[in-house]
Write an enzyme that holds these catalytic residues in place. Structure first.
Site, PDB file in Angstrom:
ATOM      1  CB  THR A 188     -11.144  58.728  37.769  1.00  0.00           C
ATOM      2  OG1 THR A 188     -10.512  58.843  36.488  1.00  0.00           O
ATOM      3  CG2 THR A 188     -11.152  57.261  38.179  1.00  0.00           C
ATOM      4  CE  LYS A 210     -10.891  56.373  34.310  1.00  0.00           C
ATOM      5  NZ  LYS A 210      -9.484  56.764  34.692  1.00  0.00           N
ATOM      6  CB  THR A 221      -6.390  53.987  26.148  1.00  0.00           C
ATOM      7  OG1 THR A 221      -6.615  55.312  26.572  1.00  0.00           O
ATOM      8  CG2 THR A 221      -7.637  53.166  26.305  1.00  0.00           C
ATOM      9  CD  GLU A 305      -6.506  64.885  34.751  1.00  0.00           C
ATOM     10  OE1 GLU A 305      -6.952  63.970  35.467  1.00  0.00           O
ATOM     11  OE2 GLU A 305      -5.322  65.258  34.773  1.00  0.00           O
ATOM     12  CG  ASN A 456      -2.830  66.457  37.006  1.00  0.00           C
ATOM     13  OD1 ASN A 456      -2.958  65.261  37.236  1.00  0.00           O
ATOM     14  ND2 ASN A 456      -3.380  67.042  35.939  1.00  0.00           N
TER      15      ASN A 456
END
Length: 458
Positions: A188, A210, A221, A305, A456
């Site tokens: 993603t 992922k 996870t 991220e 985000n």
């Protein structure tokens, strides 16, 4: 329109040749080798476009991924999120654990199927897709042999009709050479695919996964899939996966947020006979499984991220592993420390503040002098001992240099052929010794950057 999303071994080799002798080529070489599938498994992927019911004016892209065993296997295991608002695929997956066997996994990205306003309900949608894949594969046991997994936007409903229409393309793409198409299709916000492997007892263990944000697992996870061709007994596989998850996936945190869709799934095809299964076999398998799970979990943190530093905390001398893990997570989840690390600021006082704050809430450390014997080091350099800091101008310069050495460039500045792999696997190593017992835990986390906020906030 449906398009097949596939990275064949030859394609990977051409991509590798194009990158030259760089960090990316080394990463791709390792990834390609680790992605070799164990005997008895195939993977296939397909892409599709759809308009979300919740946002009808938008067009979105989704990948379907099929992981298929050649035969039904009773040797499968899974651990799931403990989030009290789990996605429908998690609920269906938990139900599958009681089945006698499974044969396939169906994964979609883009939509997580969590509490969506679907006419039939999210669980019914997942079950319908399992039935569709079973039909496309010709599985006599029907959808009960398929485990669904979804990741992506929370609140959207699955585009079931579009996914069913894409199923034949995913099945047509099935191949037994490499897991790389699956590792790529399930991404993603990940910047690059993730797979790790180990050889043990004459067989092979491959893990792909992922996850880049909303990662502080509690039992699993984001999404991870472990495949082995060893004939591992069902109970042995379940015990091994539970133990591996506890010491690996449960010991990482990117942002302290636990997903609604966390799943770790393991399947054994049984194509390789390791001989009689006993305590030595179990230990060897558990060691290999823990190794690939830890490496995969570390990949997720490194690709977190906005992450530009990995923070690697080991807490030793604790009265229990739970205490050690709690203290380690307190350090990697401290926003003050994460920001300092992002700025290469050697503010080690924030480590002590995080430890002390957490310790104040742990009954095992309630004594006033519980941390009196604690020692803290960063990069092998002692910064706190005997109740006081050991700091100087020279020490701060050395710590600053250590932080700079561990820093990774932002994704926009990395090589992008074919993916922006991190240029190294160095980390900011923090060691804590409580001198209170024999338990320990290792926890990984990432720093907090402007890029994380931008990702985000969108």
């Amino acid at each position: 329109p449906v398009v097949v999303a596939m990275v064949a071994p030859r394609t990977a080799a051409l991509l590798l040749a194009a990158t030259g002798a760089s960090a990316s080529s080394a990463s791709l070489s390792r990834l390609t080798a680790d992605s070799k599938l164990p005997k008895g498994f195939r993977v296939g992927t397909a892409g599709l476009q759809f308009s979300p019911v919740e946002k009808p004016d938008a067009r979105a892209k989704m990948n379907l991924t099929c992981i298929v065993a050649d035969e039904p296997t009773e040797s499968f295991a899974a651990v799931f999120t403990r989030n009290k608002v789990p996605g429908a695929p998690v609920l269906v997956g938990k139900k599958r654990l009681a089945e006698g066997a499974v044969q396939a996994v169906l994964v979609n990205n883009k939509v997580s199927n969590v509490c969506a306003r679907s006419p039939n309900g999210g669980a019914a949608d997942s079950e319908a897709l399992c039935e569709a894949l079973a039909a496309a594969l010709g599985l006599e046991g029907g959808g009960a042999l398929v485990i669904p997994c979804s990741t992506g936007v929370i609140g959207w409903s699955l585009p079931v009709d579009a996914m069913v229409n894409a199923m034949p393309a995913a099945v047509a793409a099935l191949q037994a050479d490499t897991a790389l198409p699956a590792a790529t299709a399930i991404m993603t916000t990940d910047q690059y695919p993730k797979a790790r492997a180990a050889e043990v007892l004459g067989g092979r263990v491959v893990a792909l996964g992922k996850g880049a944000g909303m990662i502080e697992p509690n039992m699993a996870t984001m999404l991870a899939f472990v495949l082995t061709d060893l004939a591992v007994p069902r109970d042995a596989l379940r015990a091994a996966l539970s133990a591996a998850a506890e010491s690996t996936f449960n010991c990482v945190s990117v942002d302290g947020d636990q997903s609604t869709s966390d799943t770790v799934l393991a399947m054994a095809s049984g194509r390789v006979d390791p001989g009689p299964w006993g305590p030595e076999s179990q230990r060897a398998f558990e060691d290999a499984l823990s190794r690939v799970c830890f490496d995969l979990a570390a990949d997720m943190v490194r690709n977190g991220e906005g992450v530009t530093h990995v923070i690697d905390v080991t807490v030793r001398g604790a009265p229990s592993a739970a205490v050690a893990r709690a203290l380690g997570k307190a350090v990697v989840n401290s926003n003050l420390l994460k920001c300092a690390v992002a700025g290469n600021d050697p503010n080690v006082g924030r480590i002590l503040a995080a430890l002390g704050s957490c310790a104040g809430n742990l009954p095992e450390l309630s004594a006033p002098d519980a941390l009196a014997g604690m020692r803290v080091s960063v990069g092998g350099r002692t910064v706190f001992a005997d109740g006081r800091f050991e700091l100087s101008a020279e020490a701060e310069d050395a710590l600053y240099a250590l932080l700079r050495e561990a820093e990774m460039p932002g994704v926009a500045d990395r090589e992008r052929s074919p993916w922006p792999f991190p240029p190294h696997e160095r980390s900011v190593v923090i060691e804590v010794d409580l001198a209170l017992g024999g338990a320990e835990a290792r926890v990984l986390g990432g720093d907090l950057t402007h890029e994380y906020v931008s990702i985000n906030a969108d």
